[in-house]
Design an enzyme around this catalytic site. Structure first.
Site, short mmCIF file in Angstrom:
data_model
loop_
_atom_site.label_atom_id
_atom_site.label_comp_id
_atom_site.label_asym_id
_atom_site.label_seq_id
_atom_site.Cartn_x
_atom_site.Cartn_y
_atom_site.Cartn_z
N ASP A 1 0.71 -1.16 -0.05
CA ASP A 1 -0.05 -0.01 -0.14
C ASP A 1 0.97 1.21 -0.06
O ASP A 1 2.27 1.27 0.36
CB ASP A 1 -0.73 0.07 1.23
N ASP B 1 -0.37 4.96 0.78
CA ASP B 1 -0.57 5.90 1.86
C ASP B 1 -0.63 5.57 3.10
O ASP B 1 -1.27 4.53 3.65
CB ASP B 1 -2.18 6.52 1.61
N GLU C 1 -1.50 10.46 3.68
CA GLU C 1 -2.63 10.49 2.73
C GLU C 1 -2.92 11.32 1.88
O GLU C 1 -3.11 12.46 2.02
CB GLU C 1 -3.86 9.97 3.54
N ARG D 1 -15.12 11.68 -1.45
CA ARG D 1 -13.89 12.74 -1.10
C ARG D 1 -13.53 13.39 -2.46
O ARG D 1 -13.40 14.59 -2.27
CB ARG D 1 -12.85 11.82 -0.65
N SER E 1 -2.43 0.97 -4.80
CA SER E 1 -2.90 1.86 -3.85
C SER E 1 -4.20 2.26 -4.20
O SER E 1 -4.58 2.39 -5.45
CB SER E 1 -2.03 3.18 -3.82
N GLY E 2 -5.22 2.46 -3.29
CA GLY E 2 -6.34 3.28 -3.29
C GLY E 2 -6.34 4.46 -3.77
O GLY E 2 -7.65 5.36 -3.97
N ASP F 1 -1.93 -0.57 5.87
CA ASP F 1 -2.38 -0.22 7.16
C ASP F 1 -4.10 -0.16 7.28
O ASP F 1 -4.46 -0.17 8.36
CB ASP F 1 -1.99 1.38 7.19
#
Length: 295
Positions: free
Chosen positions: A85, A87, A94, A130, A174-175, A242
């Site tokens: 991941d 962030d 983030e 977001r 990553s998202g 995380d």
């Protein structure tokens, strides 16, 4: 046989001879102790048994010392595929929260981020909510954010470069967004990166993200795809993250590690890093300090 790798907190050397001898003499089944990097990291080899119990016994003996513990079977501890991941794992921030700060909405957006990472709300709708708040932000600010606000997690470059030097394949999944994962993956040294695409018109964010959204399932799919492509046994894979959207990936990896993670993620992962930097994942694979590729 099980191996328990002990790693001191970042910047500290806590594994002195007295501590290691006390552990060796107190815990039944410890066969030998091997230092990996002075008083920073060491391996304890034990008879096969309950890995969770061994970890719990070690935590009790360490008495809240800032030392991380990774317990796993000795066989196939050296990994050939690493997924991470970005962030709050490979970097300290983030990225979407830093974009929101540009328009004075960091507090609002970070609250949504925190709930999503804890698994309290679904990742995909939370991401869309977001991103909608970022409508009108110039894409050009991304370079400024990377240069001025993004910090690499200590040990990340060494981790990726050492694994690649020893034949492993590495991917940043990553998202977050490609405008960040592209330059950050290059800086750290990953083989590839996968993330979401922010939509923009005339260099201005439209408040939308391209489909399909890369979330929990996509991270798992990336692991399965890369593992199959390289014809690897599941045990040869390593993943770290995380948040709740990392859980499926961590669960499928041969060794899934939670990094400074939310409680639900830390409880579900094979191991957790609360104190050490990312070189702990090299020690967990049996690398010594002399074998780490440093800048």
């Amino acid at each position: 046989m099980l191996v328990a790798t002990l790693v001191s907190a970042h910047g500290q050397a806590l594994l002195d001879e007295r501590l290691l001898k006390r552990i060796e003499s107190t815990l039944p089944g410890i066969l030998r102790v091997q230092r990996l990097d002075g008083e920073i990291a060491a391996d304890l080899f034990a008879e096969a048994g309950d890995a969770r119990k061994l970890e719990a016994d070690l935590r009790r003996l360490l008495d809240e010392a800032a030392v991380d513990i990774v317990v796993q079977p000795e066989a196939m501890r050296r990994k050939s595929l690493f997924l991470a991941d970005m962030d709050s794992t490979m970097i300290g921030q983030e990225c979407i929260d830093e974009l929101a700060a540009y328009v004075g909405l960091k507090e609002k957006v970070s609250g949504i981020t925190e709930r999503a990472m804890r698994g309290e709300i679904a990742f995909e709708p939370a991401l869309r909510e977001r991103v909608a708040l970022l409508k009108g932000v110039p894409l050009a600010v991304v370079g400024e954010i990377i240069a001025e606000r993004i910090t690499l997690t200590p040990g990340g470059r060494e981790l990726v470069r050492t694994m690649r030097a020893n034949g492993a394949y590495t991917a940043l999944v990553s998202g977050g967004f490609t405008v960040f994962t592209g330059p950050i993956s290059t800086t750290i040294g990953f083989d590839e990166h996968r993330s979401n695409i922010l939509l923009a018109e005339g260099g201005i964010l439209s408040g939308e993200v391209a489909d399909p959204i890369l979330g929990k399932q996509a991270k798992l799919d990336a692991l399965l795809e890369l593992r199959a492509r390289r014809s690897l046994a599941p045990e040869r894979t390593l993943a770290i993250g995380d948040g709740a959207n990392d859980l499926a990936m961590l669960g499928e990896a041969g060794l899934g590690v939670a990094f400074r993670a939310k409680p639900a993620v830390a409880a579900a992962a094979d191991a957790r890093l609360d104190h050490a930097d990312l070189t702990a994942l090299l020690y967990a694979q049996g690398y010594t300090g002399d074998e780490i590729v440093r800048d």
